[in-house]
Design a protein around this motif. Sequence first.
Motif, PDB file in Angstrom:
ATOM      1  N   GLY A 129       0.862  -1.339   0.027  1.00  0.00           N
ATOM      2  CA  GLY A 129       0.212   0.095  -0.089  1.00  0.00           C
ATOM      3  C   GLY A 129       0.768   1.141  -0.039  1.00  0.00           C
ATOM      4  O   GLY A 129       0.493   2.243   0.437  1.00  0.00           O
ATOM      5  N   ASP A 157       1.797  -2.364  -4.341  1.00  0.00           N
ATOM      6  CA  ASP A 157       0.651  -1.721  -4.468  1.00  0.00           C
ATOM      7  C   ASP A 157      -0.396  -2.335  -5.502  1.00  0.00           C
ATOM      8  O   ASP A 157       0.159  -2.876  -6.700  1.00  0.00           O
ATOM      9  CB  ASP A 157       0.654  -0.397  -4.639  1.00  0.00           C
ATOM     10  N   PHE A 165      -5.928   9.217  13.879  1.00  0.00           N
ATOM     11  CA  PHE A 165      -6.142   9.776  12.451  1.00  0.00           C
ATOM     12  C   PHE A 165      -5.271  10.634  11.849  1.00  0.00           C
ATOM     13  O   PHE A 165      -4.702  11.469  12.283  1.00  0.00           O
ATOM     14  CB  PHE A 165      -7.612  10.625  12.532  1.00  0.00           C
TER      15      PHE A 165
HETATM   16  P1  NAD Z   1      -4.354   5.292   1.575  1.00  0.00           P
HETATM   17  O1  NAD Z   1      -5.885   5.190   1.149  1.00  0.00           O
HETATM   18  O2  NAD Z   1      -3.913   6.717   1.463  1.00  0.00           O
HETATM   19  O3  NAD Z   1      -3.588   4.267   1.141  1.00  0.00           O
HETATM   20  C1  NAD Z   1      -3.699   2.897   1.213  1.00  0.00           C
HETATM   21  C2  NAD Z   1      -3.033   2.319  -0.110  1.00  0.00           C
HETATM   22  O4  NAD Z   1      -3.342   0.701   0.039  1.00  0.00           O
HETATM   23  C3  NAD Z   1      -3.288   2.848  -1.619  1.00  0.00           C
HETATM   24  O5  NAD Z   1      -2.147   3.105  -2.301  1.00  0.00           O
HETATM   25  C4  NAD Z   1      -4.081   1.351  -2.155  1.00  0.00           C
HETATM   26  O6  NAD Z   1      -4.065   1.487  -3.580  1.00  0.00           O
HETATM   27  C5  NAD Z   1      -3.203   0.445  -1.558  1.00  0.00           C
HETATM   28  N1  NAD Z   1      -4.227  -0.960  -1.304  1.00  0.00           N
HETATM   29  C6  NAD Z   1      -5.723  -1.111  -1.142  1.00  0.00           C
HETATM   30  N2  NAD Z   1      -6.108  -2.173  -1.122  1.00  0.00           N
HETATM   31  C7  NAD Z   1      -4.900  -2.949  -1.486  1.00  0.00           C
HETATM   32  C8  NAD Z   1      -4.771  -4.467  -1.882  1.00  0.00           C
HETATM   33  N3  NAD Z   1      -5.804  -5.019  -1.719  1.00  0.00           N
HETATM   34  N4  NAD Z   1      -3.399  -4.747  -2.227  1.00  0.00           N
HETATM   35  C9  NAD Z   1      -2.275  -3.631  -2.373  1.00  0.00           C
HETATM   36  N5  NAD Z   1      -2.503  -2.603  -2.086  1.00  0.00           N
HETATM   37  C10 NAD Z   1      -3.770  -2.053  -1.751  1.00  0.00           C
HETATM   38  O7  NAD Z   1      -4.488   4.970   3.131  1.00  0.00           O
HETATM   39  P2  NAD Z   1      -3.773   5.493   4.675  1.00  0.00           P
HETATM   40  O8  NAD Z   1      -4.461   6.095   5.485  1.00  0.00           O
HETATM   41  O9  NAD Z   1      -2.422   5.670   4.154  1.00  0.00           O
HETATM   42  O10 NAD Z   1      -3.897   3.514   5.170  1.00  0.00           O
HETATM   43  C11 NAD Z   1      -2.782   2.999   4.991  1.00  0.00           C
HETATM   44  C12 NAD Z   1      -2.754   2.057   6.346  1.00  0.00           C
HETATM   45  O11 NAD Z   1      -2.780   2.833   7.662  1.00  0.00           O
HETATM   46  C13 NAD Z   1      -4.060   1.281   6.269  1.00  0.00           C
HETATM   47  O12 NAD Z   1      -3.828  -0.216   7.059  1.00  0.00           O
HETATM   48  C14 NAD Z   1      -5.060   1.786   7.346  1.00  0.00           C
HETATM   49  O13 NAD Z   1      -6.027   1.190   7.746  1.00  0.00           O
HETATM   50  C15 NAD Z   1      -4.058   2.395   8.485  1.00  0.00           C
HETATM   51  N6  NAD Z   1      -4.373   3.477   9.263  1.00  0.00           N
HETATM   52  C16 NAD Z   1      -4.814   4.749   8.680  1.00  0.00           C
HETATM   53  C17 NAD Z   1      -5.223   5.615   9.473  1.00  0.00           C
HETATM   54  C18 NAD Z   1      -5.414   7.009   9.046  1.00  0.00           C
HETATM   55  O14 NAD Z   1      -6.054   7.794   9.795  1.00  0.00           O
HETATM   56  N7  NAD Z   1      -5.305   7.330   7.536  1.00  0.00           N
HETATM   57  C19 NAD Z   1      -5.345   5.482  11.004  1.00  0.00           C
HETATM   58  C20 NAD Z   1      -4.771   4.241  11.381  1.00  0.00           C
HETATM   59  C21 NAD Z   1      -4.348   3.332  10.612  1.00  0.00           C
END
Ligand code: NAD
Length: 261
Positions: A13, A37, A188
């Motif tokens: 990701g 990704d 967040f």
């Molecule tokens: P984001 O949407 O910016 O990025 C997520 C990435 O994952 C994207 O590039 C997407 O293409 C990729 N992705 C989605 N499904 C996929 C799959 N099946 N296989 C491979 N790649 C895949 O999201 P983010 O906020 O950067 O989140 C990243 C991680 O952090 C997640 O696990 C999320 O649960 C966790 N997280 C986020 C937050 C927040 O507030 N943003 C808080 C706590 C945890």
Amino acid sequence: MNRLDGKVCVVTGAASGIGKRIAEVYAAAGGKVAIADLKLDAAEATAQDIRDAGGDALAVAMDVTDEAQVVDGIAQVVAHYGRVDVLVSNAGIQIVNKVTDFSLADWKKMLAIHLDGAFLTTREALRDMEKRKSGGAIIYMGSVHSHLASKLKAPYVTAKHGLLGLARTVAKEAAEYGVRANVICPGFVRTPLVEKQIPEQAKELGISEEDVVKNVMLKDTVDGEFTTVDDVANVALTLAAFESNALTGQSIVVSHGWFMQ
Ligand code: NAD
């Protein structure tokens, strides 16, 4: 300063948000980074940005829920860089709904990305790490929702709690190979994943978007601030560069005090 010179780091990701920043920080610390990704074009763009900044990066197409793609993706990394030293299992999505309105398909999709993806990438990366017996680090992207629940997030909360169990088990099984497993639990962070949730939650809860940010997302932080991608990436660097099994099987919460353990 934490360095990753020559270490091969797979970040899933990593084409967006938190994963992208981790990949950039790892590359700046001397790591060779595989940007794994679902979106190959976006992964390529991230890898190119890293190369333009003087780093070493490879884009790999990988749907973490697809066993064959994970096996093939890790094999591509080993073929290109010779090994895997660090895995960041970060790919994730969010779907919000009440338990009574969730379809089984959405529930399964959430668990597949967060849990099947973590298991499959761990298995493939760990097989390489164990074979070489030269240590390694596995980092799971949990969440404050690995410790707390919020309305409308049943599969997310379930999956993020589940990662604690996986990390603790991997910490025990892989210790003899010098491989550590830990979970980062961010509050967040304003990534596309969160930007999408703000209007969705406003609609579900019948409140304004401003209220979602102030009174739902940041309500229990010590200072009303979002966590940033840099905050999370810096913790991910520390965990990747840490040199002994002293720091394993843990979850590190990075949330402006939203959750204190
Ligand atoms: P984001 O949407 O910016 O990025 C997520 C990435 O994952 C994207 O590039 C997407 O293409 C990729 N992705 C989605 N499904 C996929 C799959 N099946 N296989 C491979 N790649 C895949 O999201 P983010 O906020 O950067 O989140 C990243 C991680 O952090 C997640 O696990 C999320 O649960 C966790 N997280 C986020 C937050 C927040 O507030 N943003 C808080 C706590 C945890």
